[in-house]
Design a protein around this motif. Structure first.
Motif, PDB file in Angstrom:
ATOM      1  N   MET A   1      46.393  43.141  62.656  1.00 21.30           N
ATOM      2  CA  MET A   1      45.343  43.916  63.561  1.00 21.30           C
ATOM      3  C   MET A   1      44.160  43.801  64.311  1.00 21.30           C
ATOM      4  O   MET A   1      43.736  44.345  65.777  1.00 21.30           O
ATOM      5  N   GLU A   2      43.563  43.509  64.435  1.00 18.64           N
ATOM      6  CA  GLU A   2      41.588  43.077  64.265  1.00 18.64           C
ATOM      7  C   GLU A   2      41.871  41.337  65.142  1.00 18.64           C
ATOM      8  O   GLU A   2      41.035  41.067  66.191  1.00 18.64           O
ATOM      9  N   LYS A   3      42.606  40.315  64.949  1.00 18.10           N
ATOM     10  CA  LYS A   3      42.256  39.537  64.858  1.00 18.10           C
ATOM     11  C   LYS A   3      42.781  38.714  66.693  1.00 18.10           C
ATOM     12  O   LYS A   3      43.592  39.388  67.039  1.00 18.10           O
ATOM     13  N   ARG A   4      41.426  38.534  67.754  1.00 22.79           N
ATOM     14  CA  ARG A   4      41.905  38.602  68.597  1.00 22.79           C
ATOM     15  C   ARG A   4      43.057  36.905  68.884  1.00 22.79           C
ATOM     16  O   ARG A   4      43.296  36.058  68.600  1.00 22.79           O
TER      17      ARG A   4
ATOM     18  N   GLY B   1      48.254  49.427  73.099  1.00 24.22           N
ATOM     19  CA  GLY B   1      50.145  49.971  74.288  1.00 24.22           C
ATOM     20  C   GLY B   1      50.948  50.552  73.308  1.00 24.22           C
ATOM     21  O   GLY B   1      52.239  50.361  73.681  1.00 24.22           O
ATOM     22  N   ARG B   2      50.936  50.064  71.734  1.00 22.87           N
ATOM     23  CA  ARG B   2      52.452  50.783  71.399  1.00 22.87           C
ATOM     24  C   ARG B   2      51.932  52.761  71.520  1.00 22.87           C
ATOM     25  O   ARG B   2      53.834  52.523  71.759  1.00 22.87           O
TER      26      ARG B   2
ATOM     27  N   ARG C   1      50.495  43.164  74.153  1.00 23.62           N
ATOM     28  CA  ARG C   1      51.658  42.460  73.727  1.00 23.62           C
ATOM     29  C   ARG C   1      51.856  42.904  72.243  1.00 23.62           C
ATOM     30  O   ARG C   1      50.941  42.362  71.141  1.00 23.62           O
ATOM     31  N   ILE C   2      52.863  41.949  71.951  1.00 19.98           N
ATOM     32  CA  ILE C   2      53.004  41.904  70.277  1.00 19.98           C
ATOM     33  C   ILE C   2      52.692  40.360  69.440  1.00 19.98           C
ATOM     34  O   ILE C   2      52.946  39.742  70.819  1.00 19.98           O
TER      35      ILE C   2
ATOM     36  N   ILE D   1      53.009  44.195  65.314  1.00 17.91           N
ATOM     37  CA  ILE D   1      51.429  43.919  65.775  1.00 17.91           C
ATOM     38  C   ILE D   1      51.023  43.526  67.325  1.00 17.91           C
ATOM     39  O   ILE D   1      51.114  43.009  67.458  1.00 17.91           O
ATOM     40  N   MET D   2      50.972  44.714  68.087  1.00 20.41           N
ATOM     41  CA  MET D   2      50.882  44.481  69.264  1.00 20.41           C
ATOM     42  C   MET D   2      48.589  44.758  69.213  1.00 20.41           C
ATOM     43  O   MET D   2      48.192  45.349  68.924  1.00 20.41           O
TER      44      MET D   2
END
Length: 371
Positions: free
Chosen positions: A354-357, A153-154, A335-336, A330-331
């Motif tokens: 960035m990769e973390k859910r 969404g960035r 969402r942020i 980080i989005m």
């Protein structure tokens, strides 16, 4: 196709090339606009095809990727081959030195120019199927990074802030005053400028001259008392920006499509810097640009921040964010999901975030490239 984001267009183009049962595949900047996750998936696919006997020519300014995927490297400078080496005998620094004729280092940002009350305040901004409940502030002189995987969404957030695709709800305030951004003209009037991720179709009118592209957003500044364009003033302004940003051309009347990618990007920057914005949004500011041009653009960002301009950099190049930003958002999923001070972060930390859910500590989101 035209409705897809540029990153997804790139994936479709790669899929089309791979579907032709070729023996030799030439990939010219194939990872432009792709995030690290998509790049890893692409490289895994190329590795499988290589094992089956397919050969590749991989053209890229991303030297880390050259080192990761290639067996041999041909380095060119000013139209000439300056070296052909096995990748095992090279480093990124050595390639840079051969490309430029001298060494180049991008140091971490050591000083913040952020001062005073926020020039931009975003509160609970949402757009259906794009992003939701996004809130942050930005102070004069601050450089704010925004990153995330493809689909985070960035870019959609940037489009909303610039009035290209307005948000459905939430609020944006400029210097404490609510700004109702429903179209691009609303943003420009409020002092918001936007350098898009796809300069060829969104940033420039390619067949038009360098001069026309530089002044197109600020034509009112060049009207004389009779409301006619003062071409002498335009010529002087264009020459000033060509000199200031070191745009490599001998004539501002040349078409924008005659220049290299780095010089085209400098034209887009000049166009918006000419309006002296309060907030400059840069989406993928150095995509497809060589390391020498990057240095010039980074210097321009820091110079304007030093002079009080607030800057947002949207990028998935982590070294770029660390070299230029004060804070990084980080989005994930619109969402942020995290905010970090650049001084306290490193590449591994940002990549993990960035990769973390969200909501699943340590879990990285998985996925495949579909065509």
């Amino acid at each position: 196709m035209e409705d897809l984001p540029i990153a997804k267009q790139q994936l479709v183009a790669i899929a089309r090339a791979l579907a032709n049962d070729s023996k030799l595949l030439i990939l010219d900047e194939p990872t432009t606009a792709l995030t690290r996750r998509e790049i890893v998936q692409l490289f895994a696919l190329l590795g499988d095809l290589k094992a089956q006997g397919l050969s590749f020519v991989f053209i890229s300014h991303k030297l880390g990727e050259i080192m990761e995927i290639c067996d041999r490297v041909t380095i060119m400078r000013d139209g000439l081959v300056v070296g052909v080496e096995n990748t095992t005998d090279l480093t990124v620094n050595k390639i840079e030195s051969m490309m430029l004729g001298h060494s180049l280092q991008f140091a971490r940002k050591s000083e913040s120019y952020a001062t005073g009350e926020p020039v931009l305040r975003v509160e609970h901004l949402s757009k259906k199927n794009n992003f939701r409940d996004v809130s942050f502030t930005l102070r004069p002189g601050e450089v704010l990074g925004i990153s995330g995987l493809l689909g985070s969404g960035r870019t959609e957030l940037a489009s909303a802030l610039f009035g290209i695709a307005p948000a459905d709800s939430g609020s944006v305030s400029i210097r404490g005053e609510k700004a109702h951004i429903r179209r691009v003209s609303d943003s420009i009037r409020r002092g918001i400028a936007y350098v898009p991720e796809d300069r060829l179709t969104q940033g420039l009118v390619m067949p038009h001259s360098i001069a026309n592209n530089i002044v197109v957003a600020t034509l009112d500044k060049y009207l004389n008392p009779l409301n006619l364009l003062d071409f002498r003033k335009i010529k002087s302004t264009v020459r000033d920006w060509i000199d200031k940003l070191a745009i490599k051309t001998d004539d501002g009347r040349k078409a924008a499509n005659t220049l290299s990618g780095g010089n085209q990007q400098k034209i887009v920057l000049a166009k918006w810097l000419a309006m002296s914005p309060s907030v400059l949004i840069l989406d993928g500011p150095t995509v497809g640009i060589d390391v020498g041009a990057k240095r010039g653009i980074y210097d321009t960002i820091q110079e304007n921040a030093r002079n009080g301009m607030a800057v947002i950099i949207i990028s998935d190049e982590i070294p770029e964010l660390l070299a230029n930003c004060d804070r990084i958002l980080i989005m994930h999923g619109g969402r942020i999901s995290a905010e970090v001070a650049a001084a306290d972060a490193d590449e591994e930390t940002l990549r993990t975030l960035m990769e973390k859910r969200p909501g699943v500590p340590g879990a990285a989101e998985s996925g495949k490239v579909h065509a």
